[in-house]
Design a protein around this motif. Structure first.
Motif, mmCIF file in Angstrom:
data_model
loop_
_atom_site.group_PDB
_atom_site.id
_atom_site.type_symbol
_atom_site.label_atom_id
_atom_site.label_comp_id
_atom_site.label_asym_id
_atom_site.label_seq_id
_atom_site.Cartn_x
_atom_site.Cartn_y
_atom_site.Cartn_z
ATOM 1 N N PHE A 102 4.796 14.261 1.064
ATOM 2 C CA PHE A 102 5.718 15.298 0.595
ATOM 3 C C PHE A 102 6.474 14.841 -0.647
ATOM 4 O O PHE A 102 6.787 15.645 -1.527
ATOM 5 C CB PHE A 102 6.703 15.691 1.693
ATOM 6 N N GLN A 103 6.800 13.535 -0.730
ATOM 7 C CA GLN A 103 7.511 13.023 -1.897
ATOM 8 C C GLN A 103 6.598 13.047 -3.126
ATOM 9 O O GLN A 103 7.039 13.368 -4.230
ATOM 10 C CB GLN A 103 8.001 11.595 -1.626
ATOM 11 N N ALA A 104 5.308 12.749 -2.920
ATOM 12 C CA ALA A 104 4.375 12.713 -4.047
ATOM 13 C C ALA A 104 4.088 14.110 -4.588
ATOM 14 O O ALA A 104 3.936 14.293 -5.801
ATOM 15 C CB ALA A 104 3.069 12.039 -3.621
ATOM 16 N N PHE A 105 4.008 15.090 -3.698
ATOM 17 C CA PHE A 105 3.659 16.446 -4.118
ATOM 18 C C PHE A 105 4.849 17.388 -4.027
ATOM 19 O O PHE A 105 4.704 18.558 -3.692
ATOM 20 C CB PHE A 105 2.501 16.979 -3.271
ATOM 21 N N GLU A 106 6.026 16.864 -4.332
ATOM 22 C CA GLU A 106 7.233 17.691 -4.289
ATOM 23 C C GLU A 106 7.142 18.766 -5.359
ATOM 24 O O GLU A 106 6.836 18.518 -6.502
ATOM 25 C CB GLU A 106 8.464 16.818 -4.516
ATOM 26 N N ILE A 114 12.926 17.371 2.817
ATOM 27 C CA ILE A 114 12.014 17.153 3.945
ATOM 28 C C ILE A 114 11.497 15.719 3.941
ATOM 29 O O ILE A 114 11.490 15.038 4.971
ATOM 30 C CB ILE A 114 10.844 18.160 3.900
ATOM 31 N N SER A 115 11.102 15.234 2.787
ATOM 32 C CA SER A 115 10.587 13.863 2.724
ATOM 33 C C SER A 115 11.683 12.848 3.026
ATOM 34 O O SER A 115 11.436 11.842 3.698
ATOM 35 C CB SER A 115 9.964 13.584 1.365
ATOM 36 N N TRP A 116 12.911 13.113 2.554
ATOM 37 C CA TRP A 116 14.011 12.190 2.853
ATOM 38 C C TRP A 116 14.384 12.230 4.333
ATOM 39 O O TRP A 116 14.737 11.189 4.916
ATOM 40 C CB TRP A 116 15.222 12.506 1.979
ATOM 41 N N LEU A 117 14.292 13.394 4.953
ATOM 42 C CA LEU A 117 14.559 13.497 6.387
ATOM 43 C C LEU A 117 13.524 12.699 7.182
ATOM 44 O O LEU A 117 13.872 11.941 8.100
ATOM 45 C CB LEU A 117 14.549 14.961 6.839
#
Length: 140
Positions: A102-106, A114-117
C-alpha cells in the motif's frame, strides 16, 4: 469446581423448573404467574435437564476422558502453541507485506493512513511479543 459438579447444577435447575408449576398446582395456590409461564418453565426445565444429562453421560464415557486427557497433554499443548506462533508470524508477515504494498502504490484510491496503520499493527505485535516473552520467562 469439578466439571461434573458444574453440570449437576443445570440438572438441579431443570428439575426445579419442571417441578415448580406442579408444586404450585398441588398446593392449590392462586395463580401467581400468567398462563403461558408455567408451560414455558416446563419446556425450559425439560430442555436444560435433557442437555445437562446428555453432557453428564458424555463426560462419564471412557472415550471422552481419554480425549480430554489427550487434549490437555503437555506435548499436544506445546505443539498447539508452536503452531499458533508460526501462524501468527506468517500473518504478521502478510500484514507487513500489505503495508509495504500500500505504501508503494499509494494513490488517490488508497489513502496513506492504511499503510501506516498496518505498519503500526506489526510493530505493536512485535513489542507485545517481546513483552510476553520476558513475562513468561520470569513466570516460568
Amino acid at each position: 469446581m469439578h466439571k461434573r459438579t458444574l453440570f449437576i447444577l443445570p440438572v438441579i435447575a431443570g428439575v426445579l423448573c419442571l417441578a415448580f408449576p406442579v408444586v404450585l398446582e398441588q398446593l392449590g395456590t392462586p395463580r401467581l404467574l400468567p398462563d403461558g409461564v408455567n408451560s414455558l418453565l416446563g419446556m425450559v426445565g425439560m430442555t436444560v435437564l435433557c442437555a445437562a444429562l446428555n453432557i453428564l453421560r458424555r463426560l462419564s464415557a471412557p472415550a471422552c476422558r481419554r480425549e480430554q486427557k489427550a487434549l490437555h497433554d503437555e506435548r499436544n499443548t506445546a505443539i498447539q502453541n508452536k503452531a499458533r506462533a508460526i501462524s501468527g508470524d506468517i500473518t504478521m508477515l502478510a500484514v507487513l507485506l500489505a503495508a509495504m504494498f500500500f505504501q508503494a502504490f499509494e494513490g488517490p484510491e488508497i489513502p496513506g493512513w492504511i499503510s501506516w496503520l498496518l505498519l503500526g499493527i506489526v510493530i505493536g505485535n512485535l513489542f507485545l511479543s517481546l513483552a510476553m516473552h520476558c513475562w513468561l520467562q520470569r513466570k516460568m
